[in-house]
Design a protein around this motif. Sequence first.
Motif, PDB file in Angstrom:
ATOM      1  N   ALA A  82      -2.777  35.267  11.052  1.00 39.48           N
ATOM      2  CA  ALA A  82      -3.785  35.562  12.096  1.00 39.48           C
ATOM      3  C   ALA A  82      -4.802  34.715  12.319  1.00 39.48           C
ATOM      4  CB  ALA A  82      -4.670  36.898  11.602  1.00 39.48           C
ATOM      5  N   LYS A  83      -4.803  33.573  11.575  1.00 38.84           N
ATOM      6  CA  LYS A  83      -5.944  32.404  11.433  1.00 38.84           C
ATOM      7  C   LYS A  83      -6.117  31.912  12.785  1.00 38.84           C
ATOM      8  CE  LYS A  83      -7.455  28.416   9.243  1.00 38.84           C
ATOM      9  NZ  LYS A  83      -8.036  27.568  10.403  1.00 38.84           N
ATOM     10  N   PRO A  84      -5.166  31.268  13.788  1.00 41.02           N
ATOM     11  CA  PRO A  84      -5.326  30.792  14.817  1.00 41.02           C
ATOM     12  C   PRO A  84      -6.050  31.981  16.058  1.00 41.02           C
ATOM     13  CG  PRO A  84      -2.986  30.633  14.070  1.00 41.02           C
ATOM     14  CD  PRO A  84      -3.771  31.283  13.231  1.00 41.02           C
ATOM     15  N   ALA A  85      -5.633  33.023  15.917  1.00 43.71           N
ATOM     16  CA  ALA A  85      -6.035  34.149  16.679  1.00 43.71           C
ATOM     17  C   ALA A  85      -7.651  34.414  16.389  1.00 43.71           C
ATOM     18  CB  ALA A  85      -5.329  35.255  16.844  1.00 43.71           C
ATOM     19  N   LEU A  86      -8.121  34.242  15.215  1.00 44.35           N
ATOM     20  CA  LEU A  86      -9.414  34.514  14.949  1.00 44.35           C
ATOM     21  C   LEU A  86     -10.489  33.852  15.549  1.00 44.35           C
ATOM     22  CD1 LEU A  86      -8.840  35.689  11.390  1.00 44.35           C
ATOM     23  CD2 LEU A  86      -9.288  37.041  13.226  1.00 44.35           C
ATOM     24  N   LYS A  87     -10.020  32.568  15.459  1.00 44.25           N
ATOM     25  CA  LYS A  87     -10.875  31.517  16.393  1.00 44.25           C
ATOM     26  C   LYS A  87     -12.217  31.487  15.720  1.00 44.25           C
ATOM     27  CE  LYS A  87      -9.319  31.549  20.964  1.00 44.25           C
ATOM     28  NZ  LYS A  87      -7.918  32.346  20.928  1.00 44.25           N
ATOM     29  N   VAL A  88     -12.298  31.067  14.328  1.00 44.27           N
ATOM     30  CA  VAL A  88     -13.379  30.902  13.589  1.00 44.27           C
ATOM     31  C   VAL A  88     -13.304  29.613  12.707  1.00 44.27           C
ATOM     32  CG1 VAL A  88     -13.777  33.362  13.125  1.00 44.27           C
ATOM     33  CG2 VAL A  88     -12.516  32.015  11.430  1.00 44.27           C
ATOM     34  N   SER A  89     -14.334  28.823  12.170  1.00 44.02           N
ATOM     35  CA  SER A  89     -14.502  27.941  11.432  1.00 44.02           C
ATOM     36  C   SER A  89     -13.508  27.773  10.052  1.00 44.02           C
ATOM     37  CB  SER A  89     -15.826  27.556  11.145  1.00 44.02           C
ATOM     38  OG  SER A  89     -16.419  28.313  10.039  1.00 44.02           O
ATOM     39  N   ASP A  90     -13.046  26.919   9.481  1.00 45.31           N
ATOM     40  CA  ASP A  90     -12.641  26.965   8.321  1.00 45.31           C
ATOM     41  C   ASP A  90     -13.229  27.699   7.269  1.00 45.31           C
ATOM     42  OD1 ASP A  90     -10.304  25.663   9.362  1.00 45.31           O
ATOM     43  OD2 ASP A  90     -10.578  23.795   8.464  1.00 45.31           O
ATOM     44  N   ALA A  91     -14.762  27.501   7.065  1.00 44.98           N
ATOM     45  CA  ALA A  91     -15.575  28.232   6.220  1.00 44.98           C
ATOM     46  C   ALA A  91     -15.558  29.501   6.223  1.00 44.98           C
ATOM     47  CB  ALA A  91     -16.695  27.473   6.370  1.00 44.98           C
ATOM     48  N   ALA A  92     -15.639  29.972   7.678  1.00 41.55           N
ATOM     49  CA  ALA A  92     -15.620  31.448   7.909  1.00 41.55           C
ATOM     50  C   ALA A  92     -13.941  32.009   7.378  1.00 41.55           C
ATOM     51  CB  ALA A  92     -15.993  31.618   9.502  1.00 41.55           C
ATOM     52  N   PHE A  93     -13.150  31.385   7.793  1.00 37.96           N
ATOM     53  CA  PHE A  93     -11.841  31.926   7.394  1.00 37.96           C
ATOM     54  C   PHE A  93     -11.676  32.053   5.869  1.00 37.96           C
ATOM     55  CE2 PHE A  93      -7.312  31.411   6.329  1.00 37.96           C
ATOM     56  CZ  PHE A  93      -6.817  32.596   7.030  1.00 37.96           C
ATOM     57  N   SER A  94     -12.263  31.166   5.225  1.00 39.45           N
ATOM     58  CA  SER A  94     -12.287  31.196   3.740  1.00 39.45           C
ATOM     59  C   SER A  94     -13.019  32.625   3.260  1.00 39.45           C
ATOM     60  CB  SER A  94     -12.880  29.968   2.957  1.00 39.45           C
ATOM     61  OG  SER A  94     -14.104  30.113   3.086  1.00 39.45           O
ATOM     62  N   SER A  95     -14.125  32.970   3.949  1.00 42.92           N
ATOM     63  CA  SER A  95     -14.614  34.195   3.478  1.00 42.92           C
ATOM     64  C   SER A  95     -13.899  35.379   4.111  1.00 42.92           C
ATOM     65  CB  SER A  95     -15.953  34.246   4.396  1.00 42.92           C
ATOM     66  OG  SER A  95     -17.006  33.177   3.760  1.00 42.92           O
ATOM     67  N   LEU A  96     -13.214  35.326   5.343  1.00 41.58           N
ATOM     68  CA  LEU A  96     -12.336  36.305   5.872  1.00 41.58           C
ATOM     69  C   LEU A  96     -11.255  36.619   5.001  1.00 41.58           C
ATOM     70  CD1 LEU A  96     -12.476  35.534   9.721  1.00 41.58           C
ATOM     71  CD2 LEU A  96     -13.368  37.680   8.478  1.00 41.58           C
ATOM     72  N   PHE A  97     -10.576  35.203   4.297  1.00 44.39           N
ATOM     73  CA  PHE A  97      -9.356  35.433   3.317  1.00 44.39           C
ATOM     74  C   PHE A  97      -9.873  36.286   2.109  1.00 44.39           C
ATOM     75  CE2 PHE A  97      -6.976  33.918  -0.082  1.00 44.39           C
ATOM     76  CZ  PHE A  97      -5.523  33.736   0.473  1.00 44.39           C
TER      77      PHE A  97
END
Length: 307
Positions: A83-98
């Motif tokens: 889902a990462k490409p569809a979320l359109k968030v920064s890498d730092a934000a994605f690490s928190s979503l992870f």
Amino acid sequence: MIAILSALIPTFALIVLGFVLRQRQFLPDTFWPGAEKLTYFVTFPALLFSNTARADLGSLPLAGIATAMLGTIFVCTVLILIAKPALKVSDAAFSSLFQGAIRPNTYIGLAVAAALLGEAGLTVTALCVALVVPTVNVLSVLACAHWGVNDRQPGIKSLLGDVARNPLLMACVLGLIVNMTGLGLPPIIGPFLEILGRSALPVGLLAVGAGIDLMAARRAGGPVGFSTLGKLVLSPAIAAVFCILLGLPPIEMAAIVLYAGLPCSASAYVLARLMGGDAPMMASIITVHTLVGIATIPILAVLLHVV
């Protein structure tokens, strides 16, 4: 439904009480870090150790429990990466979503299991802790090291050392060793640990409530909503599918599904702050998960027919 709510309302009331005490400044702010430290290093390990040490593990489908719990984490990890490409968030934000996708709040999990499933459910939940804690810690650190904005690249040796020293994991492992040796808990130490462990749930839940940040919840956006739906709805659904396919008994299935549907752990915020994740988003995820979990956990219990 009434029986389930009657069992769970005291649990969630403690969370609300912790929030109110923090907001009203009934206790100094310096109290809460100490309470969390006491819970994390002393009372919860005592609860987990004493429970696993005297549990009847021979009657449990250990392979099925491990497959269902670790399988759920694996699927959730794969889905959040897809889902990462569809979320359109920064890498730092994605690490928190992870982190939000895989880290459960063990304090709430043990309290819910004790309230709804009794000693048998608490034992299964303790096994889930032993399996999940090292797994999600390693995955979370790797995610923060890869996507977080930081210069810290933990080596495998230090990473494994941190996981091995986790007090919750150590308590479960030592409890399992005592259990398998057949020695049991000594006459004085056993009751001492049981009394100590009884304080873990109320103090832990008060600390969960004290950590709720309504300002962070107001900052929540689409990605936090996605995280909440994934952790509190999709994750337990995946766990339920594993349990059904493996033919696990009702108590084991209930404990696993409820554990899979727990809100994100507050410790995720510390890791996000230290390793360059999006700490404000992490605070929003933890708070929204906790607030929404007050509604979703009883629904899961009803669907699982636990009472």
